[in-house]
Enzyme design. Structure first.
Site, PDB file in Angstrom:
ATOM      1  N   CYS A 154      38.405  24.400  20.327  1.00  0.00           N
ATOM      2  CA  CYS A 154      39.246  24.525  21.531  1.00  0.00           C
ATOM      3  C   CYS A 154      40.729  24.380  21.222  1.00  0.00           C
ATOM      4  O   CYS A 154      41.554  24.388  22.131  1.00  0.00           O
ATOM      5  CB  CYS A 154      38.831  23.501  22.583  1.00  0.00           C
ATOM      6  SG  CYS A 154      39.267  21.814  22.140  1.00  0.00           S
ATOM      7  N   GLU A 185      -2.690   7.798   9.054  1.00  0.00           N
ATOM      8  CA  GLU A 185      -1.907   8.986   8.714  1.00  0.00           C
ATOM      9  C   GLU A 185      -2.802  10.188   8.440  1.00  0.00           C
ATOM     10  O   GLU A 185      -3.773  10.089   7.686  1.00  0.00           O
ATOM     11  CB  GLU A 185      -1.088   8.665   7.457  1.00  0.00           C
ATOM     12  CG  GLU A 185       0.135   9.524   7.260  1.00  0.00           C
ATOM     13  CD  GLU A 185       1.347   9.023   8.051  1.00  0.00           C
ATOM     14  OE1 GLU A 185       1.202   8.078   8.860  1.00  0.00           O
ATOM     15  OE2 GLU A 185       2.425   9.602   7.863  1.00  0.00           O
ATOM     16  N   LYS A 201       3.495  -5.461   4.096  1.00  0.00           N
ATOM     17  CA  LYS A 201       3.230  -6.083   5.399  1.00  0.00           C
ATOM     18  C   LYS A 201       2.875  -7.551   5.194  1.00  0.00           C
ATOM     19  O   LYS A 201       2.138  -7.875   4.256  1.00  0.00           O
ATOM     20  CB  LYS A 201       2.054  -5.396   6.090  1.00  0.00           C
ATOM     21  CG  LYS A 201       2.280  -3.918   6.353  1.00  0.00           C
ATOM     22  CD  LYS A 201       1.033  -3.210   6.867  1.00  0.00           C
ATOM     23  CE  LYS A 201       1.331  -1.712   6.999  1.00  0.00           C
ATOM     24  NZ  LYS A 201       0.141  -0.906   7.206  1.00  0.00           N
ATOM     25  N   CYS A 230      36.734  21.150  25.841  1.00  0.00           N
ATOM     26  CA  CYS A 230      36.211  21.659  24.577  1.00  0.00           C
ATOM     27  C   CYS A 230      34.772  22.149  24.749  1.00  0.00           C
ATOM     28  O   CYS A 230      33.881  21.371  25.092  1.00  0.00           O
ATOM     29  CB  CYS A 230      36.265  20.539  23.532  1.00  0.00           C
ATOM     30  SG  CYS A 230      35.549  21.026  21.954  1.00  0.00           S
ATOM     31  N   GLU A 239       0.842  -1.198   0.000  1.00  0.00           N
ATOM     32  CA  GLU A 239       0.000   0.000   0.000  1.00  0.00           C
ATOM     33  C   GLU A 239       0.875   1.245   0.000  1.00  0.00           C
ATOM     34  O   GLU A 239       2.036   1.176   0.425  1.00  0.00           O
ATOM     35  CB  GLU A 239      -0.875  -0.002   1.252  1.00  0.00           C
ATOM     36  CG  GLU A 239      -0.069   0.190   2.520  1.00  0.00           C
ATOM     37  CD  GLU A 239      -0.756  -0.329   3.774  1.00  0.00           C
ATOM     38  OE1 GLU A 239      -0.957  -1.561   3.866  1.00  0.00           O
ATOM     39  OE2 GLU A 239      -1.070   0.487   4.641  1.00  0.00           O
ATOM     40  N   ASP A 274       2.781  10.418   3.091  1.00  0.00           N
ATOM     41  CA  ASP A 274       3.741  11.335   3.702  1.00  0.00           C
ATOM     42  C   ASP A 274       3.001  12.361   4.552  1.00  0.00           C
ATOM     43  O   ASP A 274       2.708  13.469   4.118  1.00  0.00           O
ATOM     44  CB  ASP A 274       4.540  12.024   2.594  1.00  0.00           C
ATOM     45  CG  ASP A 274       5.804  12.660   3.138  1.00  0.00           C
ATOM     46  OD1 ASP A 274       6.083  12.479   4.337  1.00  0.00           O
ATOM     47  OD2 ASP A 274       6.498  13.337   2.365  1.00  0.00           O
ATOM     48  N   CYS A 321      41.195  21.079  16.742  1.00  0.00           N
ATOM     49  CA  CYS A 321      39.768  21.349  16.916  1.00  0.00           C
ATOM     50  C   CYS A 321      39.499  22.839  16.701  1.00  0.00           C
ATOM     51  O   CYS A 321      40.146  23.681  17.337  1.00  0.00           O
ATOM     52  CB  CYS A 321      39.348  20.931  18.319  1.00  0.00           C
ATOM     53  SG  CYS A 321      37.683  21.439  18.728  1.00  0.00           S
ATOM     54  N   LYS A 365       2.825   4.545   1.012  1.00  0.00           N
ATOM     55  CA  LYS A 365       3.295   5.122   2.275  1.00  0.00           C
ATOM     56  C   LYS A 365       2.959   6.606   2.222  1.00  0.00           C
ATOM     57  O   LYS A 365       3.548   7.351   1.439  1.00  0.00           O
ATOM     58  CB  LYS A 365       4.800   4.905   2.435  1.00  0.00           C
ATOM     59  CG  LYS A 365       5.324   5.422   3.751  1.00  0.00           C
ATOM     60  CD  LYS A 365       6.764   4.991   3.964  1.00  0.00           C
ATOM     61  CE  LYS A 365       7.259   5.333   5.348  1.00  0.00           C
ATOM     62  NZ  LYS A 365       7.259   6.768   5.627  1.00  0.00           N
ATOM     63  N   LYS A 395      11.083   2.666  -0.263  1.00  0.00           N
ATOM     64  CA  LYS A 395      11.021   4.100  -0.551  1.00  0.00           C
ATOM     65  C   LYS A 395      11.237   4.377  -2.038  1.00  0.00           C
ATOM     66  O   LYS A 395      11.876   3.610  -2.741  1.00  0.00           O
ATOM     67  CB  LYS A 395      12.111   4.853   0.261  1.00  0.00           C
ATOM     68  CG  LYS A 395      12.019   4.670   1.764  1.00  0.00           C
ATOM     69  CD  LYS A 395      10.801   5.287   2.389  1.00  0.00           C
ATOM     70  CE  LYS A 395      10.916   6.755   2.620  1.00  0.00           C
ATOM     71  NZ  LYS A 395      11.716   7.136   3.765  1.00  0.00           N
ATOM     72  N   CYS A 455      38.344  15.536  18.257  1.00  0.00           N
ATOM     73  CA  CYS A 455      39.015  16.456  19.172  1.00  0.00           C
ATOM     74  C   CYS A 455      39.260  15.708  20.469  1.00  0.00           C
ATOM     75  O   CYS A 455      38.368  15.036  20.986  1.00  0.00           O
ATOM     76  CB  CYS A 455      38.097  17.653  19.402  1.00  0.00           C
ATOM     77  SG  CYS A 455      38.433  18.540  20.932  1.00  0.00           S
ATOM     78  N   TYR A 491      -4.577   2.586   8.430  1.00  0.00           N
ATOM     79  CA  TYR A 491      -3.798   1.473   7.867  1.00  0.00           C
ATOM     80  C   TYR A 491      -3.261   0.498   8.906  1.00  0.00           C
ATOM     81  O   TYR A 491      -2.577  -0.456   8.573  1.00  0.00           O
ATOM     82  CB  TYR A 491      -2.639   2.002   7.012  1.00  0.00           C
ATOM     83  CG  TYR A 491      -1.738   3.004   7.715  1.00  0.00           C
ATOM     84  CD1 TYR A 491      -0.995   2.642   8.814  1.00  0.00           C
ATOM     85  CD2 TYR A 491      -1.646   4.306   7.251  1.00  0.00           C
ATOM     86  CE1 TYR A 491      -0.188   3.554   9.463  1.00  0.00           C
ATOM     87  CE2 TYR A 491      -0.832   5.227   7.884  1.00  0.00           C
ATOM     88  CZ  TYR A 491      -0.109   4.843   8.986  1.00  0.00           C
ATOM     89  OH  TYR A 491       0.684   5.746   9.621  1.00  0.00           O
TER      90      TYR A 491
HETATM   91  S1  IVH Z   1       2.444   0.938   9.028  1.00  0.00           S
HETATM   92  C1  IVH Z   1       3.217  -1.310  12.016  1.00  0.00           C
HETATM   93  N1  IVH Z   1       1.511   1.892   6.788  1.00  0.00           N
HETATM   94  O1  IVH Z   1       5.360   5.722   8.046  1.00  0.00           O
HETATM   95  C2  IVH Z   1       3.926  -0.202  11.498  1.00  0.00           C
HETATM   96  N2  IVH Z   1       2.873   3.310   8.107  1.00  0.00           N
HETATM   97  O2  IVH Z   1       8.193   5.314   8.548  1.00  0.00           O
HETATM   98  C3  IVH Z   1       3.127   1.025  11.536  1.00  0.00           C
HETATM   99  N3  IVH Z   1       3.154   5.551   7.228  1.00  0.00           N
HETATM  100  O3  IVH Z   1       5.226   6.012  11.524  1.00  0.00           O
HETATM  101  C4  IVH Z   1       3.238   1.780  10.318  1.00  0.00           C
HETATM  102  N4  IVH Z   1       1.919   5.288   5.441  1.00  0.00           N
HETATM  103  O4  IVH Z   1       3.483   7.292  10.166  1.00  0.00           O
HETATM  104  C5  IVH Z   1       2.261   2.138   7.873  1.00  0.00           C
HETATM  105  N5  IVH Z   1       0.575   2.658   4.831  1.00  0.00           N
HETATM  106  C6  IVH Z   1       1.312   2.866   5.888  1.00  0.00           C
HETATM  107  C7  IVH Z   1       1.917   4.112   6.109  1.00  0.00           C
HETATM  108  C8  IVH Z   1       2.711   4.283   7.242  1.00  0.00           C
HETATM  109  C9  IVH Z   1       2.661   6.121   6.125  1.00  0.00           C
HETATM  110  C10 IVH Z   1       4.050   6.207   8.183  1.00  0.00           C
HETATM  111  C11 IVH Z   1       3.720   6.020   9.645  1.00  0.00           C
HETATM  112  C12 IVH Z   1       4.958   5.457  10.274  1.00  0.00           C
HETATM  113  C13 IVH Z   1       5.995   5.837   9.276  1.00  0.00           C
HETATM  114  C14 IVH Z   1       7.175   4.909   9.373  1.00  0.00           C
END
Ligand code: IVH
Length: 704
Positions: free
Chosen positions: A431, A183, A299, A452, A125, A129, A428, A127, A323, A446, A235
């Site tokens: 110091c 999120e 997952k 320092c 799924e 932001d 350094c 991620k 990512k 240092c 999620y």
């Molecule tokens: S699962 C069990 N699913 O990414 C783990 N996280 O880098 C819980 N996030 O802190 C996270 N989209 O804020 C999960 N589809 C998604 C997500 C997601 C964004 C964020 C979440 C987490 C962060 C980790």
């Protein structure tokens, strides 16, 4: 009640009355807006507000920063209260390349002891932001919303969450207790309109949708949050009185049925190849989604397998974030500066002509160490085709996730003729002590130690940082100010501030940014911080190689500061089995053990530590809540385990509060021996320690 006319009030009386009015009006606001139970009638409320304003008009210099005349409607909060999460809010480890995804899949199979050819089912799924939020429902009613905070403790943002239309206030067909996690984010379209409105109102614009969402959630006045176009995707989940389903995908489906928004691009995938294909599909759709995503989360679908895989300290073993490639941009490198860290490391920093890298303006980037600048890696092999980096160069900057921006490349065709090779300092810059490089270490350090000032300040900043003492009102900026003024030099000085400067409160409050109330609040939060867990305390000391995880491991093992310091003293004196004891701790290697002991036995360091400890009440680490009969026992696994892998055995045992050790000693309570167990089982037998086979151990921990 008789009140003196405002023009007859003395300054002291006015000051006292303003404080009392702030309290009365504040309580009235909370009763009215948060608890829906007004305590005073509207006319009286208005009269008090008018009185407050008249006093402020006569004594403008007494106007409080938290004056009721500055607060409009809605919830008045002094800050958010803290919430301890019933289950930690986790983060995710990252994968960047397809190989990392295959590794993830293989790691899981190895951990579970599954054949390599088996195919596991996952969900994939986007991620999102944004920022994570947990919503607690009891009896179907939303009772609390909290931010992630440090994972264990977040902020109570219930009032703000209730203003978001994607957050249901009531849900049906759900377990009695259900924590839904997901999120908060803002769409591109809404972000653009919000910034336009901010601009027109002469307010600050946000750098990207994520900052806008975070800034909107952080409003103390929930009416402001209500006006912000926030959204929420569910999620995951936290505490639950009953599981939602047997798989991740079905659980998400149930959340959707309850009325939560869930992401339409969530799919089941069989095996890592299918995951990578779905990553490509989401990546292709990314431009048209209308909101920011920074990768794809995978997952394990089967929730029983998720439970067996369990957690590392802050991340689950059963999930990973794949990512998207980092964002890149070219800009001019104006200067190379050296920063000195708390362990004395000299870190080169690139000061850049500000450039937008994927929505964030970047003006500093790390250059790692002197080899990196020179175009070599730690083994002396050329990187970037051996090109060095110079002030004046046109450089390529990138940002991967939340990490500090880095300099990836340099364009030699655009190098100014006067640009000179960078000469890394051997003293350094703070110091003037020698800065030396140990064999095999890519970092120059240092040797000034406490002499320092940079190391001293950085140590103090680390000490008060979020994962360490986390003292509200005492952040990096205040630490620097207090250090410069000679108020604090060592961590212990922080706790002596009230006694030393109590009478000097006047001095403090007359400084920029400090008032009566903030000074008193600072002293109160310092007092609160005197109660600290052993793990946080150890981490706060900033000992090299002792990060959060190692600090926690040591804390769990030794249990108390006297026990740990006695072990260190004994190790230094080479008395008894202390070195062995420290080295037997699973997760503590020789590098960490050496750093711990050599740092803490230094006389100056130890003396400072004794003073510090005298100000504190160091409490035991919060151990996993367990009623297990094996909690607190020291167990060694040896030989081949047949029902689960060694890694799984270890983490299951640790979850029950067991200390898992790698070697048998008089302190060992149980040895779990599988086929092929050799010298460890023999030593256990010699010492008269209980030896169990795997089945007997499982009966013991599962209670038969
Ligand atoms: S699962 C069990 N699913 O990414 C783990 N996280 O880098 C819980 N996030 O802190 C996270 N989209 O804020 C999960 N589809 C998604 C997500 C997601 C964004 C964020 C979440 C987490 C962060 C980790």
């Amino acid at each position: 009640m008789y009140r003196k006319p405002v023009n007859e009030l003395t300054q002291d009386e006015a000051c006292d009355e303003l404080r009392a009015l702030m309290e009365t009006l504040g309580a009235a606001n909370v009763a009215y807006h948060r608890d829906d139970s007004p305590e005073i009638d509207d006319a009286e409320y208005d009269a008090l507000k008018v009185r407050n304003m008249s006093i402020e008009a006569r004594f403008p210099f007494l106007k409080r920063p938290d004056s009721p005349s500055e607060q409009v409607g809605a919830t008045v909060a002094e800050g958010f209260t803290k919430v301890e999460h019933a289950q930690r809010m986790l983060s995710l480890t990252n994968a960047f390349a397809p190989e990392d995804v295959f590794d993830f899949d293989n790691r899981i199979k190895r951990y579970l002891g599954l054949p390599e050819l088996d195919t596991l089912t996952y969900t994939a799924e986007p991620k999102i932001d944004g920022l994570s939020l947990t919503l607690r429902y009891e009896g179907g009613e939303l009772v609390q919303a909290a931010t992630r905070g440090d994972g264990s403790i977040g902020e109570n943002v219930t009032e703000n969450a209730k203003t978001i239309s994607d957050v249901p206030h009531r849900i049906r067909d759900c377990p009695e207790v259900l924590e839904v996690r997901g999120e908060i984010y803002m769409s591109h379209e809404d972000f653009i309109s919000l910034n336009k409105a901010q601009r027109q109102a002469g307010e600050k614009e946000f750098a990207n949708p994520r900052n806008a969402a975070a800034g909107s959630m952080r409003q103390l006045n929930s009416e402001i949050t209500r006006q912000r176009p926030l959204r929420f995707f569910a999620y995951a989940w936290g505490e639950m009185s009953k599981p939602l389903a047997e798989t991740q995908a079905e659980s998400i489906h149930r959340l959707a049925q309850m009325g939560f928004s869930t992401n339409q691009l969530t799919t089941r995938c069989i095996g890592p190849k299918a995951l990578i294909q779905h990553h490509a599909l989401i990546s292709a759709r990314r431009p048209e989604l209308g909101y920011d995503i920074d990768g794809v989360v995978y997952k394990v679908d089967d929730l029983d397998l998720q439970a067996r895989l369990g957690l590392r300290s802050t991340t689950p073993r059963w999930a990973i974030a794949h990512k998207f490639p980092a964002e890149l941009a070219w800009t001019r490198l104006n200067a190379i500066e050296i920063q000195v860290g708390r362990t004395g490391a000299l870190s080169p920093v690139a000061r850049l002509h500000p450039v937008n890298v994927g929505g964030v303006v970047v003006s500093n980037a790390t250059l790692h160490n002197e080899d990196y600048i020179a175009g070599r890696d730690s083994t002396g092999t050329e990187i970037r085709g051996g090109k060095d980096i110079r002030a004046g160069d046109l450089v390529q900057v990138y940002r991967a996730g939340d990490v500090i921006p880095k300099v990836a490349d340099v364009d030699l065709t655009r190098r100014p003729t006067e640009a000179a090779r960078f000469i890394f300092p051997t003293v350094c810059p703070e110091c003037q002590s020698p800065a030396v490089r140990d064999e095999g270490d890519s970092t120059r350090r240092c040797i000034g130690g406490l002499v320092c000032p940079a190391q001293t300040i950085e140590k103090l900043k680390h000490f008060v940082s979020r994962s360490a003492f986390d003292i509200e009102g005492l952040g990096a900026k205040q630490v620097e100010q207090f250090y410069t003024d000679g108020w604090i030099e060592t961590p212990a000085d922080i706790f002596a501030l009230r006694t030393r400067y109590g009478s000097g409160l006047q001095q403090l409050k007359n400084r920029e940014g400090w008032g009566d109330k903030s000074a008193e609040n600072l002293f109160l939060s310092i007092d609160e911080a005197r109660h600290v867990s052993l793990g946080r305390f150890l981490f706060a000391l900033g000992i090299r190689h002792i990060g959060e995880v190692a600090a926690m491991t040591l804390a769990r093992y030794f249990g108390s500061w006297p026990a740990l310091s006695a072990a260190i003293d004994a190790a230094q004196a080479c008395a008894g089995p202390s070195w062995e004891d420290i080295l037997s701790i699973d997760g503590i290697g020789p590098k960490q053990a050496r750093s711990l002991v050599t740092t803490l036995v230094q006389p100056a360091e130890r003396a400072a530590l004794d003073v510090l400890v005298s100000h504190l009440q160091i409490t035991m680490e919060r151990v996993p809540e367990t009623t297990s009969s094996v909690a607190g026992l020291t167990v060694v696994f040896t030989g081949t385990l047949e029902r689960m892998t060694r890694a799984e055995a270890k983490s299951r045992a640790e979850a029950l509060g067991v200390k898992v050790s790698g070697s048998v000693s008089a302190k060992t309570d149980i040895v779990v021996a599988g086929p092929g167990a050799g010298s460890k089982a023999k030593k256990a037998a010699d010492l008269g320690i209980d030896i169990l086979d795997e089945d007997a151990w499982l009966v013991r921990i599962e209670g038969g």
